[in-house]
Motif scaffolding. Structure first.
Motif, PDB file in Angstrom:
ATOM      1  N   PHE A 158      46.280  32.240  41.948  1.00  0.00           N
ATOM      2  CA  PHE A 158      45.703  33.526  42.333  1.00  0.00           C
ATOM      3  C   PHE A 158      45.168  33.458  43.755  1.00  0.00           C
ATOM      4  O   PHE A 158      44.595  32.451  44.186  1.00  0.00           O
ATOM      5  N   SER A 165      38.502  38.878  50.971  1.00  0.00           N
ATOM      6  CA  SER A 165      37.186  39.463  51.216  1.00  0.00           C
ATOM      7  C   SER A 165      37.178  40.087  52.608  1.00  0.00           C
ATOM      8  O   SER A 165      38.002  39.736  53.444  1.00  0.00           O
ATOM      9  N   TYR A 211      41.214  33.361  49.806  1.00  0.00           N
ATOM     10  CA  TYR A 211      40.913  32.223  48.933  1.00  0.00           C
ATOM     11  C   TYR A 211      42.089  32.040  47.968  1.00  0.00           C
ATOM     12  O   TYR A 211      42.628  33.013  47.450  1.00  0.00           O
ATOM     13  N   PHE A 245      41.099  40.229  43.731  1.00  0.00           N
ATOM     14  CA  PHE A 245      42.129  39.282  43.318  1.00  0.00           C
ATOM     15  C   PHE A 245      43.496  39.942  43.223  1.00  0.00           C
ATOM     16  O   PHE A 245      43.627  41.105  42.815  1.00  0.00           O
ATOM     17  N   GLY A 246      44.495  39.181  43.585  1.00  0.00           N
ATOM     18  CA  GLY A 246      45.867  39.593  43.396  1.00  0.00           C
ATOM     19  C   GLY A 246      46.310  39.356  41.960  1.00  0.00           C
ATOM     20  O   GLY A 246      45.584  38.768  41.160  1.00  0.00           O
ATOM     21  N   PRO A 247      47.529  39.780  41.616  1.00  0.00           N
ATOM     22  CA  PRO A 247      48.032  39.646  40.239  1.00  0.00           C
ATOM     23  C   PRO A 247      48.449  38.235  39.878  1.00  0.00           C
ATOM     24  O   PRO A 247      48.698  37.938  38.723  1.00  0.00           O
ATOM     25  N   TYR A 275      43.179  30.158  44.321  1.00  0.00           N
ATOM     26  CA  TYR A 275      42.679  29.528  43.103  1.00  0.00           C
ATOM     27  C   TYR A 275      43.865  29.176  42.213  1.00  0.00           C
ATOM     28  O   TYR A 275      44.895  29.843  42.233  1.00  0.00           O
ATOM     29  N   LEU A 303      39.667  29.593  36.459  1.00  0.00           N
ATOM     30  CA  LEU A 303      40.251  29.411  37.787  1.00  0.00           C
ATOM     31  C   LEU A 303      39.498  28.325  38.546  1.00  0.00           C
ATOM     32  O   LEU A 303      38.273  28.252  38.485  1.00  0.00           O
ATOM     33  N   THR A 333      32.502  41.903  46.697  1.00  0.00           N
ATOM     34  CA  THR A 333      33.346  41.375  45.640  1.00  0.00           C
ATOM     35  C   THR A 333      34.583  40.723  46.240  1.00  0.00           C
ATOM     36  O   THR A 333      35.031  41.085  47.323  1.00  0.00           O
ATOM     37  N   GLN A 334      35.100  39.750  45.548  1.00  0.00           N
ATOM     38  CA  GLN A 334      36.400  39.206  45.895  1.00  0.00           C
ATOM     39  C   GLN A 334      37.440  40.039  45.157  1.00  0.00           C
ATOM     40  O   GLN A 334      37.291  40.305  43.970  1.00  0.00           O
TER      41      GLN A 334
END
Lengths: 118, 113
Positions: free
Chosen positions: A91, A95, A33, A109-111, A35, A43, A106-107
């Protein structure tokens, strides 16, 4: 197990140039995904991809933006002819592969990649 | 269309206080609700994940509750510390929209020493 990786972390482009943002999901994850976070905002969903398929792109601007998630390699968010309004943090989240788990888990997330358009 | 609202937008408290952050959502068809922390210029740190069948989750000084029928969640922070200063984001993962998350705009918390 490495987390979600995004590169570059910071990207500066001049108006009219192209921006390419990369996202490598966690190992074993095939749902990605993207965002976007504008300054002082939460987001906003852009696009949902599985390997070689765009599942939902309802949040993508109609022009200049495209995304792909090839069979091999990272997911790419591409912005053509950038404008100042594209300046934001982008971002990526991933998943797990199984559909049921993909939505209840949970998803991760990257930095993020912070894009600045001059 | 799912909409997520977080109240208040900003909160400033002295160190040691207990506090509550609120999140409301309009569509109760969700898989889960997740609370994140975001420090300025940084990424997201997942704090707590509550599945739609659960009522609350706890981690250390944090407790999150979920009332799906009324479309509300609260994040309770006990004995706040200056290191808790950050923006807290609530995200709802929908069961009718391919699992994408809808985020609130966040609550910016400042804990004064």
């Amino acid at each position: 197990n490495a987390g979600v990786m995004q590169n570059p972390r910071h990207l500066v482009r001049r108006r009219g140039q192209e921006a390419r943002l990369r996202c490598s999901p966690m190992k074993g994850h095939s749902h990605v995904y993207w965002y976007r976070q504008l300054p002082e905002e939460g987001l906003k969903f852009m696009v949902y991809l599985q390997k070689e398929n765009i599942i939902d792109e309802s949040g993508m601007p109609k022009e200049r933006f495209s995304a792909e998630f090839p069979k091999e390699g990272p997911s790419i968010l591409r912005i053509q002819q950038v404008v100042r309004g594209d300046s934001a943090a982008y971002f990526c989240a991933s998943s797990p592969s199984a559909a049921e788990r993909a939505y209840t888990d949970t998803q991760y997330f990257g930095p993020g990649t912070r894009l600045t358009v001059l | 269309k799912q909409e997520v609202t977080q109240i208040p937008a900003a909160l400033s408290v002295p160190e040691g206080e207990n506090l509550v952050l609120n999140c409301s959502f309009t569509d109760s068809a969700i898989y889960n609700l997740q609370w994140f922390r975001q420090d300025p210029g940084k990424g997201l740190t997942s704090l707590l994940l509550i599945q739609s069948s659960q009522r609350e989750q706890t981690s250390g000084r944090l407790n999150a509750s979920l009332d799906k029928s009324s479309g509300r969640s609260t994040l309770y922070i006990a004995a706040s510390q200056p290191g808790d200063s950050a923006t807290y984001l609530c995200a709802v993962r929908g069961s009718t929209n391919a699992g994408k998350s809808t985020f609130g705009d966040g609550t910016t918390l400042t804990v004064k020493p």
